[in-house]
Design a protein around this motif. Sequence first.
Motif, PDB file in Angstrom:
ATOM      1  N   ILE A 643     -11.027   0.863  -7.148  1.00  0.00           N
ATOM      2  CA  ILE A 643      -9.781   0.981  -6.396  1.00  0.00           C
ATOM      3  C   ILE A 643      -8.634   0.887  -7.399  1.00  0.00           C
ATOM      4  CG2 ILE A 643      -8.306  -0.037  -4.608  1.00  0.00           C
ATOM      5  CD1 ILE A 643     -10.857  -1.156  -3.315  1.00  0.00           C
ATOM      6  N   LEU A 644      -7.802   1.933  -7.404  1.00  0.00           N
ATOM      7  CA  LEU A 644      -6.643   1.956  -8.295  1.00  0.00           C
ATOM      8  C   LEU A 644      -5.407   1.659  -7.463  1.00  0.00           C
ATOM      9  CD1 LEU A 644      -7.398   5.231 -10.336  1.00  0.00           C
ATOM     10  CD2 LEU A 644      -8.162   2.889 -10.813  1.00  0.00           C
ATOM     11  N   VAL A 645      -4.737   0.567  -7.779  1.00  0.00           N
ATOM     12  CA  VAL A 645      -3.520   0.190  -7.065  1.00  0.00           C
ATOM     13  C   VAL A 645      -2.327   0.709  -7.865  1.00  0.00           C
ATOM     14  CG1 VAL A 645      -2.170  -1.694  -6.080  1.00  0.00           C
ATOM     15  CG2 VAL A 645      -4.673  -1.870  -6.185  1.00  0.00           C
ATOM     16  N   LEU A 646      -1.571   1.629  -7.266  1.00  0.00           N
ATOM     17  CA  LEU A 646      -0.454   2.278  -7.945  1.00  0.00           C
ATOM     18  C   LEU A 646       0.864   1.707  -7.456  1.00  0.00           C
ATOM     19  CD1 LEU A 646      -1.834   5.904  -7.634  1.00  0.00           C
ATOM     20  CD2 LEU A 646      -1.546   4.681  -9.775  1.00  0.00           C
ATOM     21  N   HIS A 647       1.796   1.568  -8.395  1.00  0.00           N
ATOM     22  CA  HIS A 647       3.141   1.090  -8.050  1.00  0.00           C
ATOM     23  C   HIS A 647       4.118   1.746  -9.006  1.00  0.00           C
ATOM     24  CE1 HIS A 647       6.341  -1.418  -6.544  1.00  0.00           C
ATOM     25  NE2 HIS A 647       6.588  -1.887  -7.772  1.00  0.00           N
ATOM     26  N   ARG A 648       5.002   2.575  -8.447  1.00  0.00           N
ATOM     27  CA  ARG A 648       6.027   3.271  -9.230  1.00  0.00           C
ATOM     28  C   ARG A 648       5.423   4.045 -10.399  1.00  0.00           C
ATOM     29  NH1 ARG A 648      10.992  -1.179  -9.385  1.00  0.00           N
ATOM     30  NH2 ARG A 648      11.310  -1.246  -7.107  1.00  0.00           N
ATOM     31  N   GLY A 649       4.311   4.735 -10.116  1.00  0.00           N
ATOM     32  CA  GLY A 649       3.721   5.615 -11.113  1.00  0.00           C
ATOM     33  C   GLY A 649       2.821   4.943 -12.119  1.00  0.00           C
ATOM     34  N   GLU A 650       2.522   3.662 -11.942  1.00  0.00           N
ATOM     35  CA  GLU A 650       1.665   2.953 -12.883  1.00  0.00           C
ATOM     36  C   GLU A 650       0.492   2.307 -12.146  1.00  0.00           C
ATOM     37  OE1 GLU A 650       4.373   1.329 -16.440  1.00  0.00           O
ATOM     38  OE2 GLU A 650       4.889   0.428 -14.491  1.00  0.00           O
TER      39      GLU A 650
END
Length: 701
Positions: A643-650
């Motif tokens: 699971i990849l948690v993304l926030h503001r492109g990161e």
Amino acid sequence: MTPTDTTISNESGIAKRLFRYALTAKGTFITALILLAIGVAAELAGPFIAKTMIDEHILGIERPYYETTQVEGAAAYNGTYYKREDRFQLGETRGQEVRLVQSGRSFYFINEPVARVEGKRSFQDGVLTISYASEKQQYPAVPLSKEQLFEFYKPELPSIYKLVGLFLICLLISMITVFGRTYWLQSAANRVIQKLRTDVYAHIQRLPVNFFDNLPAGKVVSRITNDTEAVKDLFVAVLSNFSSGAVYITGVYIALFLLDVRLGLISLFVIPMLIVWTILYRKFATKYNTVIRSRLSEINAIINESIQGMAIIRVFRRQKATQEEFEALNADYMAHQNKMLNLNSFTTHNLVNVLRNISFVVVLWYFGSASLNGAGIVSIGVLYAFVDLLGRMFQPITGMVNQLAALDTSIVSAKRVFELMDETGEKVTDGGMPRYMGNVEFQDVSFAYKKDYVLKNISFEAKQGQTVALVGHTGSGKSSIINLLFRFYDPQKGTITIDGQPVTDIPKQWLRKHMGIVLQDPYLFTGTIASNVSLGDPSITREQVEQALRDVGADRLLAHLPQGFDEPVLEKGSTLSAGQRQLISFARALAFNPAILILDEATANIDTETEALIQDALEVLKRGRTTFIIAHRLSTIRSADQILVLHRGEIVEQGSHDELMELGGRYFKMYQLQQGSTASLPEGKETVGAAAHSKLAGGHV
């Protein structure tokens, strides 16, 4: 380069491209032009036949007659036979010369030679007087009755009948060639437009996805349909009128010069006037037509948008605002159409009539009056033929001028079509590649649609058969990762590889051949359920289609439909439920057997019962494939390998569900919020969680 030079250059380029398209049907065009030339020649023969009939056989009886003993071809008068001078055979004996001279509406018999018949004629007390300049000649003359006059016309009748027959043959040839040229020109035009429209549509298929982000669908449709149809008018109406007009006018001028050089030279004034006329007309028409075609495109765009969003328009009561927006565009469209109407009214048919009338007045005043008073500058037959030819010349000029509006519209439309075709498209590579395993790796990938980066230093690896979930709030970069994977865009920094090979080294068509996608709101095409699964791919058999539908459980949800898997599907599947559409979309992905599968929250619009039905199908669908899931409902991705948690492109967090829950970070908070509980939140995190909850309204993360 001045704006005028630029316009000329652009039109020259457009003309060359249209000419290249015309070459695709060159055989048909050449056939039409040959028929056109034959038809013009046949039609222009008419005035020459009439001239011969008038000068040789009707007015020809004023030539010298001689007494003869031969009855054949001779006219009887008072017991004596007379034959016209050009009717005598070589060596045939000629007797006394006599003349027939017309004065007013009567003919008179003069039993002696006449020195000169040109001049003003009068008859009084048995004497015919012919005045020319200061000269006056008088001859004893006898009026001819109708029967006596007809005797002199009898020898001319066989030749007149032959000329009438020849005229009818020319008329028949002209009718046949008009039909042939019209048919072949339109047939060629249809073929050219078919080729142009096919090329435009094929080019649209190659345009990058981001192109359609900036151009509404209605405008694209307008260029493919309305603009190409306007270009068709160029080949059907404009080319027909201008080509036939050019050939016709050329033929008329040749005929005029053959009749009389002076008459031909006087008539040349029409050509420069026509050229100047066309230039001035197009100077204004192009400006108006550019706006007209643009407004028509915008009208199509707003209609398409309104139809697609009709439910939203009505729910939010935006009918009046939408109507006003449409009326503003429509009013501007009408205003420019009226400007074109005024321009055409002032400069088309009326101006041709003025030119024609001026030409007739000049010719009849100078040449006609002289011929009628006997000055004899040109013969009556030549004058008749000239007036006939001049009238015929203005017919094609009228046709050409009336097509100036269509010409300008066609050029403007062709420019818009070619502008679309000049957009850089994706390279199409024939062939294919073997189905890859599906090992995907992002290495320090950064990407920006315009200036600001929406993905920053993204790195992760997804091995064959693994399921990778992408979570994060709207705008965090989930869809951008999928866009890069499909190569709808390429990153500015970093590398994306599949089975160790950079995706930029793989042709886009080959890459996408082994990818599949299931959208949150699946798109169905008009056809049947079965055709929406196979999408017309001949490599997918009917058995594979039905097996895919059964594997995802669609046979149970679609069993009640009257025609089963052959049930018709209307546009976008509007007659099917969200669950049914989603199942068909799942079956489509399964039938194409992709190595990489993307699920864009594929169960978000499915009710709980249907979701339970397709969970097993999802497991079947994901087996052996690398699967990427864009997840809004986190409960659906608990079994994901990563699971990849993304926030503001990161990527701010990465791991399995259990690992991320133990971490107690952003994923943990989102999961707890969606479960409706904050009791397990780490101490001091409630405020942050509450703020996050406002972003999750409606279940979106």
